[in-house]
Design a protein around this motif. Structure first.
Motif, mmCIF file in Angstrom:
data_model
loop_
_atom_site.group_PDB
_atom_site.id
_atom_site.type_symbol
_atom_site.label_atom_id
_atom_site.label_comp_id
_atom_site.label_asym_id
_atom_site.label_seq_id
_atom_site.Cartn_x
_atom_site.Cartn_y
_atom_site.Cartn_z
ATOM 1 N N ILE A 131 0.840 -1.201 0.000
ATOM 2 C CA ILE A 131 0.000 0.000 0.000
ATOM 3 C C ILE A 131 0.877 1.255 0.000
ATOM 4 O O ILE A 131 0.580 2.231 -0.673
ATOM 5 C CB ILE A 131 -0.945 0.014 1.224
ATOM 6 C CG1 ILE A 131 -1.862 -1.215 1.197
ATOM 7 C CG2 ILE A 131 -1.759 1.308 1.260
ATOM 8 C CD1 ILE A 131 -2.696 -1.391 2.458
ATOM 9 N N ASN A 132 1.937 1.218 0.760
ATOM 10 C CA ASN A 132 2.817 2.384 0.890
ATOM 11 C C ASN A 132 4.259 2.007 0.606
ATOM 12 O O ASN A 132 4.613 0.828 0.602
ATOM 13 C CB ASN A 132 2.700 3.008 2.280
ATOM 14 C CG ASN A 132 3.055 2.027 3.381
ATOM 15 O OD1 ASN A 132 2.221 1.220 3.788
ATOM 16 N ND2 ASN A 132 4.293 2.075 3.875
ATOM 17 N N GLU A 133 5.069 3.026 0.374
ATOM 18 C CA GLU A 133 6.506 2.827 0.175
ATOM 19 C C GLU A 133 7.080 2.140 1.403
ATOM 20 O O GLU A 133 6.693 2.441 2.533
ATOM 21 C CB GLU A 133 7.208 4.172 -0.035
ATOM 22 C CG GLU A 133 6.796 4.878 -1.294
ATOM 23 C CD GLU A 133 7.417 6.253 -1.425
ATOM 24 O OE1 GLU A 133 8.249 6.654 -0.577
ATOM 25 O OE2 GLU A 133 7.057 6.952 -2.388
ATOM 26 N N ASP A 134 8.002 1.223 1.176
ATOM 27 C CA ASP A 134 8.669 0.530 2.278
ATOM 28 C C ASP A 134 10.019 1.196 2.522
ATOM 29 O O ASP A 134 10.498 1.970 1.688
ATOM 30 C CB ASP A 134 8.869 -0.946 1.923
ATOM 31 C CG ASP A 134 9.092 -1.825 3.148
ATOM 32 O OD1 ASP A 134 9.174 -1.296 4.271
ATOM 33 O OD2 ASP A 134 9.186 -3.046 2.985
ATOM 34 N N SER A 135 10.598 0.908 3.671
ATOM 35 C CA SER A 135 11.912 1.460 3.996
ATOM 36 C C SER A 135 12.654 0.481 4.883
ATOM 37 O O SER A 135 12.072 -0.065 5.825
ATOM 38 C CB SER A 135 11.758 2.791 4.739
ATOM 39 O OG SER A 135 13.001 3.205 5.273
ATOM 40 N N ASP A 136 13.936 0.256 4.599
ATOM 41 C CA ASP A 136 14.755 -0.591 5.467
ATOM 42 C C ASP A 136 14.904 0.032 6.850
ATOM 43 O O ASP A 136 15.233 -0.654 7.809
ATOM 44 C CB ASP A 136 16.139 -0.812 4.849
ATOM 45 C CG ASP A 136 16.079 -1.723 3.628
ATOM 46 O OD1 ASP A 136 15.104 -2.507 3.508
ATOM 47 O OD2 ASP A 136 16.997 -1.639 2.786
ATOM 48 N N ASP A 137 14.650 1.347 6.939
ATOM 49 C CA ASP A 137 14.735 2.054 8.218
ATOM 50 C C ASP A 137 13.378 2.110 8.924
ATOM 51 O O ASP A 137 13.248 2.785 9.944
ATOM 52 C CB ASP A 137 15.249 3.483 7.998
ATOM 53 C CG ASP A 137 16.678 3.503 7.503
ATOM 54 O OD1 ASP A 137 17.466 2.631 7.922
ATOM 55 O OD2 ASP A 137 17.000 4.375 6.675
ATOM 56 N N PRO A 165 3.897 9.418 10.565
ATOM 57 C CA PRO A 165 2.951 9.684 9.480
ATOM 58 C C PRO A 165 3.621 10.378 8.285
ATOM 59 O O PRO A 165 3.268 10.109 7.144
ATOM 60 C CB PRO A 165 1.895 10.575 10.136
ATOM 61 C CG PRO A 165 1.921 10.184 11.579
ATOM 62 C CD PRO A 165 3.379 9.902 11.865
ATOM 63 N N ALA A 166 4.593 11.241 8.550
ATOM 64 C CA ALA A 166 5.272 11.942 7.457
ATOM 65 C C ALA A 166 6.023 10.970 6.547
ATOM 66 O O ALA A 166 6.172 11.228 5.346
ATOM 67 C CB ALA A 166 6.238 12.985 8.017
ATOM 68 N N GLU A 167 6.489 9.865 7.099
ATOM 69 C CA GLU A 167 7.227 8.873 6.309
ATOM 70 C C GLU A 167 6.296 7.929 5.561
ATOM 71 O O GLU A 167 6.745 7.197 4.678
ATOM 72 C CB GLU A 167 8.158 8.061 7.214
ATOM 73 C CG GLU A 167 9.284 8.867 7.808
ATOM 74 C CD GLU A 167 10.156 8.064 8.767
ATOM 75 O OE1 GLU A 167 9.981 6.831 8.884
ATOM 76 O OE2 GLU A 167 11.021 8.678 9.406
ATOM 77 N N TRP A 168 5.018 7.920 5.916
ATOM 78 C CA TRP A 168 4.058 7.034 5.250
ATOM 79 C C TRP A 168 3.571 7.699 3.966
ATOM 80 O O TRP A 168 2.888 8.706 3.993
ATOM 81 C CB TRP A 168 2.867 6.721 6.166
ATOM 82 C CG TRP A 168 2.021 5.618 5.610
ATOM 83 C CD1 TRP A 168 2.141 4.295 5.871
ATOM 84 C CD2 TRP A 168 0.946 5.734 4.671
ATOM 85 N NE1 TRP A 168 1.220 3.576 5.151
ATOM 86 C CE2 TRP A 168 0.471 4.438 4.402
ATOM 87 C CE3 TRP A 168 0.350 6.802 4.014
ATOM 88 C CZ2 TRP A 168 -0.574 4.187 3.520
ATOM 89 C CZ3 TRP A 168 -0.699 6.554 3.125
ATOM 90 C CH2 TRP A 168 -1.149 5.254 2.896
ATOM 91 N N ARG A 169 3.977 7.113 2.831
ATOM 92 C CA ARG A 169 3.583 7.650 1.523
ATOM 93 C C ARG A 169 2.992 6.515 0.691
ATOM 94 O O ARG A 169 3.648 5.495 0.481
ATOM 95 C CB ARG A 169 4.789 8.255 0.809
ATOM 96 C CG ARG A 169 5.287 9.534 1.475
ATOM 97 C CD ARG A 169 6.470 10.145 0.750
ATOM 98 N NE ARG A 169 7.667 9.309 0.776
ATOM 99 C CZ ARG A 169 8.535 9.270 1.786
ATOM 100 N NH1 ARG A 169 8.341 10.027 2.850
ATOM 101 N NH2 ARG A 169 9.595 8.497 1.737
ATOM 102 N N PRO A 170 1.759 6.702 0.201
ATOM 103 C CA PRO A 170 1.155 5.634 -0.589
ATOM 104 C C PRO A 170 1.909 5.419 -1.899
ATOM 105 O O PRO A 170 2.436 6.377 -2.481
ATOM 106 C CB PRO A 170 -0.266 6.138 -0.848
ATOM 107 C CG PRO A 170 -0.187 7.616 -0.718
ATOM 108 C CD PRO A 170 0.896 7.883 0.282
ATOM 109 N N LEU A 171 1.963 4.179 -2.321
ATOM 110 C CA LEU A 171 2.533 3.870 -3.630
ATOM 111 C C LEU A 171 1.560 4.352 -4.708
ATOM 112 O O LEU A 171 0.342 4.352 -4.492
ATOM 113 C CB LEU A 171 2.751 2.360 -3.763
ATOM 114 C CG LEU A 171 3.915 1.806 -2.941
ATOM 115 C CD1 LEU A 171 3.821 0.297 -2.806
ATOM 116 C CD2 LEU A 171 5.243 2.207 -3.590
#
Length: 186
Positions: free
Chosen positions: A12-18, A23-29
């Motif tokens: 649903i959203n971009e993933d991150s190894d970090d 909420p600011a880091e949650w960005r929908p694909l």
């Protein structure tokens, strides 16, 4: 009732190894929220099942996780849709819980909550642990390439449908449903 289960990060959203820690880091694909809308319009109940070990690792707290999910649900509401449930595992990989994928605890909880077996229920994920959890719970695994890199030639992926992203996977599932309905009616 048609049910579909989606992993969150990488689907649903971009993933991150970090990890997604705010909420600011949650960005929908691109296209993912619209894919959920299309699934809902096609009669699916859409449920999210996500490992959230960042909680156990102390990278964020429950209030932050709920704020992330609130952002997702508000963005879905803005386009006229919603998810029917969000299930998550708060444990780390060494905690020995039953809810962390590839174990089936989250999926068992979903089956109980919705009062149905998961046989034939698509579970769209981006990792081998999603595929393993789906199979162990009797669901139908579907893999998307929009998250973690997975060796698509791995023996464990034999027979698994693979798509570029949630939008493509949802479109294929909806078209397959229409084809089945047309064959039954025609």
């Amino acid at each position: 009732m048609k049910l579909i289960i989606l992993d969150r990060d990488g689907v649903i959203n971009e993933d991150s190894d970090d990890y997604i820690k705010s909420p600011a880091e949650w960005r929908p694909l691109p296209g993912s929220l619209e894919a959920i809308l299309k699934l809902k319009n096609a009669g699916y109940r859409v449920v999210v099942a996500s490992n959230q070990s960042g909680l156990a690792r102390g990278l964020f707290d429950y209030d932050t996780l709920f704020a992330i999910h609130d952002k997702m649900t508000r963005m879905l509401a803005d386009i006229g849709t919603h998810v029917d449930g969000i299930f998550f595992c708060p444990h780390g990989p060494d905690d020995g819980c039953r809810c962390r994928k590839p174990d089936t605890g989250l999926l068992d909880d979903i089956a109980k909550r919705f009062g149905r077996a998961l046989a034939g229920t698509p579970f769209i994920g981006d990792s081998l642990s999603d595929v393993q959890a789906a199979r162990a719970a009797g669901a139908t695994p579907v893999l998307v390439r929009s998250g973690k890199a997975v060796d698509e030639d791995a023996a464990e992926l034999a027979g698994v449908d693979v798509y570029d992203d949630l939008a493509e996977a949802a479109g294929s599932l909806i078209a397959r449903d229409k084809s089945r309905t047309h064959k039954k009616g025609g």
